[in-house]
Design a protein around this motif. Structure first.
Motif, PDB file in Angstrom:
ATOM      1  N   ILE A  34      37.331 113.851  87.922  1.00 36.03           N
ATOM      2  CA  ILE A  34      37.753 115.251  87.752  1.00 36.03           C
ATOM      3  C   ILE A  34      37.052 116.135  88.782  1.00 36.03           C
ATOM      4  CG2 ILE A  34      37.859 117.190  86.161  1.00 36.03           C
ATOM      5  CD1 ILE A  34      37.787 115.105  83.872  1.00 36.03           C
ATOM      6  N   VAL A  35      35.750 116.130  88.720  1.00 33.40           N
ATOM      7  CA  VAL A  35      35.011 116.926  89.697  1.00 33.40           C
ATOM      8  C   VAL A  35      33.866 116.095  90.250  1.00 33.40           C
ATOM      9  CG1 VAL A  35      35.568 119.185  88.735  1.00 33.40           C
ATOM     10  CG2 VAL A  35      33.578 117.955  87.897  1.00 33.40           C
ATOM     11  N   THR A 560      27.898 129.407  80.912  1.00 34.05           N
ATOM     12  CA  THR A 560      29.095 129.844  81.635  1.00 34.05           C
ATOM     13  C   THR A 560      30.213 130.103  80.642  1.00 34.05           C
ATOM     14  OG1 THR A 560      30.662 129.286  83.384  1.00 34.05           O
ATOM     15  CG2 THR A 560      29.959 127.512  81.953  1.00 34.05           C
ATOM     16  N   ASN A 561      31.094 130.996  81.038  1.00 35.23           N
ATOM     17  CA  ASN A 561      32.266 131.253  80.201  1.00 35.23           C
ATOM     18  C   ASN A 561      33.223 130.074  80.288  1.00 35.23           C
ATOM     19  OD1 ASN A 561      31.315 133.794  79.485  1.00 35.23           O
ATOM     20  ND2 ASN A 561      32.245 134.729  81.302  1.00 35.23           N
ATOM     21  N   PHE A 562      34.039 129.928  79.288  1.00 38.12           N
ATOM     22  CA  PHE A 562      34.924 128.772  79.233  1.00 38.12           C
ATOM     23  C   PHE A 562      36.176 129.158  78.456  1.00 38.12           C
ATOM     24  CE2 PHE A 562      36.286 124.822  77.047  1.00 38.12           C
ATOM     25  CZ  PHE A 562      36.604 124.090  78.168  1.00 38.12           C
ATOM     26  N   LYS A 566      43.014 127.440  79.603  1.00 33.02           N
ATOM     27  CA  LYS A 566      43.328 127.453  81.032  1.00 33.02           C
ATOM     28  C   LYS A 566      43.527 126.046  81.577  1.00 33.02           C
ATOM     29  CE  LYS A 566      41.151 131.705  82.659  1.00 33.02           C
ATOM     30  NZ  LYS A 566      40.072 132.260  83.503  1.00 33.02           N
ATOM     31  N   ILE A 567      42.836 125.090  81.017  1.00 28.89           N
ATOM     32  CA  ILE A 567      42.941 123.738  81.572  1.00 28.89           C
ATOM     33  C   ILE A 567      43.805 122.835  80.712  1.00 28.89           C
ATOM     34  CG2 ILE A 567      40.769 123.822  82.829  1.00 28.89           C
ATOM     35  CD1 ILE A 567      39.409 122.437  80.546  1.00 28.89           C
ATOM     36  N   ASP A 568      44.148 123.245  79.521  1.00 28.66           N
ATOM     37  CA  ASP A 568      45.023 122.420  78.686  1.00 28.66           C
ATOM     38  C   ASP A 568      45.857 123.347  77.808  1.00 28.66           C
ATOM     39  OD1 ASP A 568      46.256 120.325  77.418  1.00 28.66           O
ATOM     40  OD2 ASP A 568      44.563 119.854  76.103  1.00 28.66           O
ATOM     41  N   LEU A 650      29.934 127.921  77.360  1.00 28.03           N
ATOM     42  CA  LEU A 650      29.249 126.633  77.323  1.00 28.03           C
ATOM     43  C   LEU A 650      27.822 126.822  77.809  1.00 28.03           C
ATOM     44  CD1 LEU A 650      31.872 124.444  79.246  1.00 28.03           C
ATOM     45  CD2 LEU A 650      31.796 124.880  76.804  1.00 28.03           C
ATOM     46  N   ILE A 683      46.052 111.295  76.744  1.00 25.76           N
ATOM     47  CA  ILE A 683      46.806 112.525  76.957  1.00 25.76           C
ATOM     48  C   ILE A 683      48.233 112.318  76.484  1.00 25.76           C
ATOM     49  CG2 ILE A 683      47.662 114.110  78.713  1.00 25.76           C
ATOM     50  CD1 ILE A 683      45.170 113.482  80.298  1.00 25.76           C
ATOM     51  N   ARG A 684      48.723 113.276  75.752  1.00 24.53           N
ATOM     52  CA  ARG A 684      50.107 113.201  75.263  1.00 24.53           C
ATOM     53  C   ARG A 684      51.052 113.774  76.313  1.00 24.53           C
ATOM     54  NH1 ARG A 684      50.765 113.626  69.153  1.00 24.53           N
ATOM     55  NH2 ARG A 684      49.732 111.654  69.596  1.00 24.53           N
ATOM     56  N   THR A 685      52.155 113.081  76.508  1.00 21.03           N
ATOM     57  CA  THR A 685      53.113 113.587  77.489  1.00 21.03           C
ATOM     58  C   THR A 685      53.684 114.921  77.003  1.00 21.03           C
ATOM     59  OG1 THR A 685      54.896 112.344  76.456  1.00 21.03           O
ATOM     60  CG2 THR A 685      53.741 111.287  78.271  1.00 21.03           C
ATOM     61  N   PRO A 686      53.989 115.798  77.940  1.00 19.64           N
ATOM     62  CA  PRO A 686      54.469 117.110  77.519  1.00 19.64           C
ATOM     63  C   PRO A 686      55.881 117.064  76.933  1.00 19.64           C
ATOM     64  CG  PRO A 686      54.272 116.968  79.923  1.00 19.64           C
ATOM     65  CD  PRO A 686      53.809 115.678  79.381  1.00 19.64           C
TER      66      PRO A 686
ATOM     67  N   GLY B 270      37.425 113.119  92.901  1.00 21.44           N
ATOM     68  CA  GLY B 270      37.288 114.337  92.114  1.00 21.44           C
ATOM     69  C   GLY B 270      37.245 115.535  93.038  1.00 21.44           C
ATOM     70  N   VAL B 271      37.442 116.684  92.462  1.00 17.12           N
ATOM     71  CA  VAL B 271      37.413 117.918  93.245  1.00 17.12           C
ATOM     72  C   VAL B 271      35.965 118.289  93.502  1.00 17.12           C
ATOM     73  CG1 VAL B 271      38.018 120.347  93.262  1.00 17.12           C
ATOM     74  CG2 VAL B 271      39.564 118.676  92.223  1.00 17.12           C
ATOM     75  N   ASP B 281      32.773 130.234  85.261  1.00 14.48           N
ATOM     76  CA  ASP B 281      34.056 130.028  84.597  1.00 14.48           C
ATOM     77  C   ASP B 281      35.138 129.647  85.606  1.00 14.48           C
ATOM     78  OD1 ASP B 281      35.920 129.954  82.637  1.00 14.48           O
ATOM     79  OD2 ASP B 281      36.328 132.089  82.662  1.00 14.48           O
ATOM     80  N   LYS B 288      41.043 122.722  88.588  1.00 15.85           N
ATOM     81  CA  LYS B 288      42.424 122.453  88.181  1.00 15.85           C
ATOM     82  C   LYS B 288      43.378 122.706  89.348  1.00 15.85           C
ATOM     83  CE  LYS B 288      45.900 123.825  84.798  1.00 15.85           C
ATOM     84  NZ  LYS B 288      46.262 124.805  83.773  1.00 15.85           N
ATOM     85  N   TYR B 291      42.975 120.064  92.018  1.00 19.38           N
ATOM     86  CA  TYR B 291      43.534 118.799  91.557  1.00 19.38           C
ATOM     87  C   TYR B 291      45.044 118.793  91.760  1.00 19.38           C
ATOM     88  CZ  TYR B 291      42.404 114.576  88.980  1.00 19.38           C
ATOM     89  OH  TYR B 291      42.152 113.286  88.644  1.00 19.38           O
TER      90      TYR B 291
END
Lengths: 686, 414
Positions: A34-35, A560-562, A566-568, A650, A683-686, B270-271, B281, B288, B291
């Motif tokens: 991911i990162v 940090t804010n979360f 936004k990501i899911d 977080l 992950i469930r397909t959309p 990964g990014v 944030d 995302k 990615y």
């Protein structure tokens, strides 16, 4: 139009009937990075705070300005004003002189036998006969080119009569009268005025009015003739009459005033500087002004200057013209000069000795003769106001006197501000207090107290130099006239103080208390001192901490804010694991936890791993030699996912422990930590 | 992953199989020349595949959720490259057929509106696995996603038909039209090796692919283009005739397009978020976005695509042996993902004056092989009904791979 509607309807119908298949959903297992991030010591500490030894060992260098003393204003803003007036008594009317004559031809007119003889023999050698008495012979004396009228309180007139006739004059009675009023200004009887003789006499003129149009009157005169002598008869021969006015003190006048100075005033201004004896200042702000109002119907020229002031080598002076008043209105003038950046000498006039803090100004007023007739009276004047406004100085030169500055200062230390708990054990530490004196006078600094402050835990410095005078020599002036600081360093280290305890306290800030004495121990005044208001005394804190340390469960935290949405946004995540894959070349073990907080800051839960990020392998000196790979799994079960969805912020809690504490490890420039966060997610397909 | 999901979605269309048969030999045979003008409506729908059966199609599309068992069952039955076509069309038209009278050919003309939907593809076995299970189960393995193509067409054509007779040549029936595009998707992967590190630390990819898509949903007018077609017949003898033609040949210029062209080998680790210690944030947004940029669309604008044209050649021989009326051989190809050239051998049976039954054995298209059946009935003198089923074997034995496609056409003589 119908066809278009038909076509459009068809398109809508066909689109609505599009045979889109209904797709079921299913779950897939996504395994992907991911990162990624590489962390080096330089990501944690700015380059400017790091020092690298030749063998790659790192030291943390921290420098912060602990206190900055700036001199107050050298003196309170200076405001001074001076008034002056120029009036008629100050005006010099000069010495107007009127010259006229009466010729032999004019005297011969009137048809007397002697007169006819003279006219007849004009240009001939002849015996001039006796002139019988003549009475009341008048001739004009014109002074209107000098004045119209002058009314005098006092004055004098000098009468000169010169006989250029070829014969003597006897029983001469002469009077000078105002032609218009007929009043007699002066009168004189002369028994004999021989041919070629000059008569001169000065008369007082008190409370007399003199008109510009005068009349000379020969009230009586006779001549005995040339006896038996033949003389050349020339009717153009004259009796010369001169009236010279002098010492005039007018009450009023309508005159052409000659060029003259009306005022020459010198004024001393003193600046209050406490116990300092300043020889010069450089003006930071302020102005000089001149305000003049005149009822005089002639232009007045004013010159104003400060002889000891200059800017870029150019003395300060200016000229202002006050226009003539007219029709009852005042002639007025106002001028203001910005004194910024002028240097003003403060040692008084050139002849003064032992004078400080003073400067002088000169005001000159004058009339440059315009050639016009101007009427003045005792009521006429030029009112002058000159002054200095809001004069402040940016630089001062001379003896600065004795002064004391005291203060307390705090310096925030952000090196440890992420630390939450745990202990850290540092090796040798050195702390330096650097005092830079930019004032051209010696200063005694006394450090009274130095405290490492952390909430609930303060540690005071223990050091032999506390409370002692530390002399900082005077600064010097550089070639560009900028102060060059003298520096005094106080070395506080692990052997002469408890400085380790101060830093291991992980302070939020350092607090210090000190006194500073200008010319504190100086006996004889030194007039070569200087002070610049933009420069003062800077006290800096320099800390050097070799990054050789041991730490146990030293906890760092970052928030940090979360926003999960936004990501899911479609809530596709069903579960799985997050994997923190680390290639660690730091000799430090890490445990990373993720604390999830709701919008009120309440803890929802903690996503933890049973795995640790292992430290790099180290040598006997505690230096990392081989990076070690570790994987920390963070399971995402239903509960974790619900926490994630509800969380708005977080906290990353990172617990650090050095390898084999309390054995110290050494951090080096080559240390790094490669982190990859991968997801092994359902992950469930959309 | 979104891309993968998109592919997953599209593969569902696997199940749908079918296509192109709407203009099969059967329908060609059933065409009856008319000299009177007529109006006609036609509807076709179905799914064809080389691997998926009708029952699997039905199961797939009737399910809300695929369990692990469902996926295993599906994957077991599809043990190779999957080709499929899910298609439908609806057409109405008015025609004045050309005819010969007293050796003079009277040119025909007409117009029609034809809505077409194609969802077709050819998917590699590994791609199917990836779509159904994700890459997690295949960590430490290399998946071959290449040789894959997927395409969705959704457009309407406004056609004008006319005959052109040149000297002694047989008349040529031309079609010119305007294509109005509604939606379009195209993925083609020439090469696509994907290796997933055991722990997901990185993905190694060797890919060569092209993606075309649109950023908007289906629109009334999402693109415009032109359409051309031409058909003509030659009498080889008194009893033999050859018909050749091309239809739906044209293009559409799509607006609001999104494009990716990639041909590279790279490792995705990964990014890179820079200094993770200064996490904020925005790092999640940035990750995302990065990615998506790494795998998804990186260009936008207009692009043109050639429409799924069809070429066909049909040989017909009159037999007149009892009820056996004609022998028909046809070859055809439609420019669609996963579609193979198709060859058919068929017969036409005549029952009385008003009914015909057509049968054909075919290979190619989206099926490996199959039986096609057609029926024509003229009733009430002016009405004509045509029914056609491509790969009727997929209906009769629904567990066999193949699927089916059905068409109904109704015309009325004016």
């Amino acid at each position: 139009m119908k066809i278009r509607y038909l076509l459009f309807s068809f398109l809508l119908i066909t689109l609505a009937c599009k045979p889109d298949p209904k797709i079921p959903k299913w779950d897939v297992e996504a395994l992907a990075p991911i990162v990624h991030s590489r962390i080096t010591i330089r990501d944690m500490v700015p380059d400017s705070n790091l020092r690298v030894s030749p063998d790659g060992d790192l030291s943390l260098v921290y420098e912060t300005l602990l206190a900055q003393l700036r001199p107050d204003e050298l003196f309170d803003p200076l405001n001074k004003s001076f008034s002056n007036a120029i009036n008629l008594q100050n005006i010099d009317l000069g010495s107007p002189t009127v010259r006229d004559h009466v010729s032999l031809g004019e005297l011969s007119k009137g048809g007397t036998p002697a007169g006819q003889f003279i006219i007849f023999n004009n240009g001939k050698m002849a015996v001039v006969p006796v002139f019988p008495p003549y009475y009341n012979k008048k001739f004009g004396v014109d002074a209107t080119n000098l004045f119209t009228t002058i009314t005098l309180d006092s004055g004098a007139a000098t009468l000169e009569l010169k006989n250029e006739l070829p014969v003597a004059i006897t029983n001469l009675q002469f009077a000078l009268k105002n032609k218009i009023s007929g009043s007699t200004i002066l009168q004189k009887n002369i028994d004999t005025l021989a041919a070629g003789q000059l008569y001169s006499e000065k008369f007082s003129l008190n409370n007399v009015t003199i008109e510009g149009s005068l009349e000379g009157v020969l009230l009586q005169f006779e001549s005995p003739g040339s006896d038996t002598n033949k003389v050349m008869i020339d009717t153009s021969d004259k009796i010369l009459i001169t009236v010279k006015l002098s010492d005039l003190v007018p009450r009023s006048a309508t005159a052409i005033f000659p060029k003259q100075n009306l005022a020459n005033d010198t004024t001393i201004t003193t600046i209050q500087t406490g116990n300092a004896d300043l020889t010069a200042i450089k003006v930071k702000s302020g102005s000089m002004y001149l305000d003049a109002k005149s009822t005089i119907a002639d232009k007045i020229e004013l010159d104003y200057f400060i002889p000891n002031a200059n800017k870029n080598g150019i003395p300060l002076s200016f000229n202002e013209s006050v226009p003539a008043s007219a029709s009852g209105s005042l002639g007025s003038a106002y001028k203001q000069i910005d004194l910024q950046d002028y240097t003003i000498g403060l040692t008084g006039k050139p002849t003064d000795i032992g004078v400080f803090n003073s400067f002088y100004t000169i005001l000159l007023g004058r009339i440059d003769s315009s050639g016009n007739l101007i009427t003045l009276s005792l009521d006429d004047s030029v009112a002058l106001e000159t002054g200095i406004q809001n004069l402040t100085a940016s630089e001062g030169y001379g003896y600065l006197g004795k002064d004391t500055m005291s203060g307390s200062h705090s310096a925030v230390l952000d090196v440890f501000n992420r630390g939450i708990s745990g202990s850290i054990n540092l090796e040798s530490i050195s702390l330096g207090l650097s005092v830079e004196n930019y004032i051209g006078a010696p200063i005694d600094i006394v450090l009274n107290d130095f405290i490492s402050k952390k909430q609930g835990s303060d540690v005071s410095l223990t050091w032999g130099g506390l409370g002692q005078n530390q002399l900082v020599p005077a600064a010097t002036l550089g070639t560009n006239n900028k102060p060059m600081a003298s520096v005094m360093n106080l070395d506080i280290n692990s052997t002469n103080s408890n400085i380790n305890a101060l830093l291991e306290n992980q302070p939020d800030l350092f607090e210090s208390n000190y006194d500073a004495f200008i010319n504190g121990s100086l006996g004889t005044p030194d007039y070569n001192q200087f002070i610049f208001t933009d420069y003062g005394v800077d006290i800096s804190l320099n800390v050097e901490v070799p990054l050789s340390l041991s730490a146990s469960d030293f906890l760092l935290a970052d928030t940090t804010n979360f926003d999960y949405e936004k990501i899911d946004a479609d809530n596709l995540l069903q579960g799985g694991d997050l994997k923190l894959i680390a290639e660690n070349f730091f000799p430090i073990e890490l445990i990373v936890d993720l604390v999830l907080l709701d919008k009120n800051g309440n803890e929802l839960g903690v996503i933890t791993s049973a795995d640790k990020i292992a430290p790099a392998d180290v040598d006997l000196n505690g230096r990392a030699i081989v990076p070690v790979q570790s994987i920390a799994d963070y399971p995402l079960n239903d509960e974790n996912i619900q926490w994630l969805k509800k969380s708005t912020s977080l906290i990353f809690n990172v617990s650090l422990s050095t390898a084999n504490p309390p054995q110290k490890i050494k951090l080096m420039d080559r240390n790094f930590l490669d982190l990859t966060l991968s997801g092994d997610l359902t992950i469930r397909t959309p | 992953m979104k891309y993968l999901f998109s592919l997953i979605l599209s593969t569902t269309l696997l199940s749908l199989a079918a296509q192109v048969e709407e203009d099969s030999i059967v329908s060609e045979i059933l065409n009856v020349r008319k000299v009177r003008p007529y109006v006609e409506a036609e509807y076709g729908f179905g799914a064809l595949s080389n691997r998926a059966s009708t029952i699997e199609f039905i199961d797939f599309f009737s399910s809300d959720f695929l369990t692990k068992e469902d996926k295993e069952e599906l994957l077991n039955s599809i043990d190779g490259t999957l080709r499929f076509g899910y298609l439908g069309h609806f057409k109405i038209g008015y025609y004045e057929p050309g005819y010969k009278a007293l050796d003079i050919y009277k040119e025909g003309k007409g117009f029609s509106i034809n809505y077409q939907y194609y969802n077709s593809g050819k998917l590699s076995p590994d791609l199917l696995k990836l779509m159904l299970y994700g890459n997690g189960p295949y960590a430490n393995q290399t998946l071959n996603l290449g040789n894959t193509k997927y395409e969705v067409w959704n457009y309407t054509t406004l056609n004008y038909h006319f005959d052109l007779k040149l000297d002694s040549l047989p008349p040529i029936n031309f079609t010119v039209g305007i294509n109005v595009g509604h939606d379009y998707t195209f993925y083609k992967v020439w090469k696509g090796d994907l290796y997933t590190e055991q722990n997901g630390a990185y993905l190694d990819m060797d890919v060569d692919y092209r993606l075309r898509d649109r950023s908007n949903e289906t629109e009334v007018i999402a693109g415009l283009g032109l359409n051309l077609g031409a058909t003509t017949s030659f009498d080889l003898s008194k009893k033999e005739k050859l018909t050749i033609g091309v239809e739906d040949f044209g293009f559409i210029l799509w607006t609001n397009g999104r494009m990716v062209d990639a041909d590279s080998t790279f490792r995705f680790g990964g990014v890179d978020v820079g200094n993770v210690l200064t996490v904020t944030d925005s790092i999640f947004d940035a990750a995302k976005g990065a990615y998506q940029d790494a795998f998804y669309y990186n260009q936008s604008g207009e692009y043109a695509r050639i429409t799924p044209f069809k070429v066909a050649a049909t040989y017909i021989k009159k037999l007149n042996k009892g009820k056996l009326d004609e022998l028909v051989i046809e070859g055809q190809y439609r420019y669609l993902a996963g579609y193979y050239p198709k060859l058919s051998f068929g017969t036409v049976f005549k029952f009385g004056r008003r009914q015909h039954l057509n049968t054909a054995l075919s290979v190619g298209g989206y099926n490996i092989g199959g039986i096609d059946v057609g029926y024509q009935w003229q009733f009430s003198r002016l009405w004509n009904l045509n029914l056609m089923v491509t790969n009727i074997s997929g209906l009769l034995i629904p567990t066999l791979p193949g699927g089916a496609f059905g068409m109904i056409r109704l015309s009325y003589d004016l």
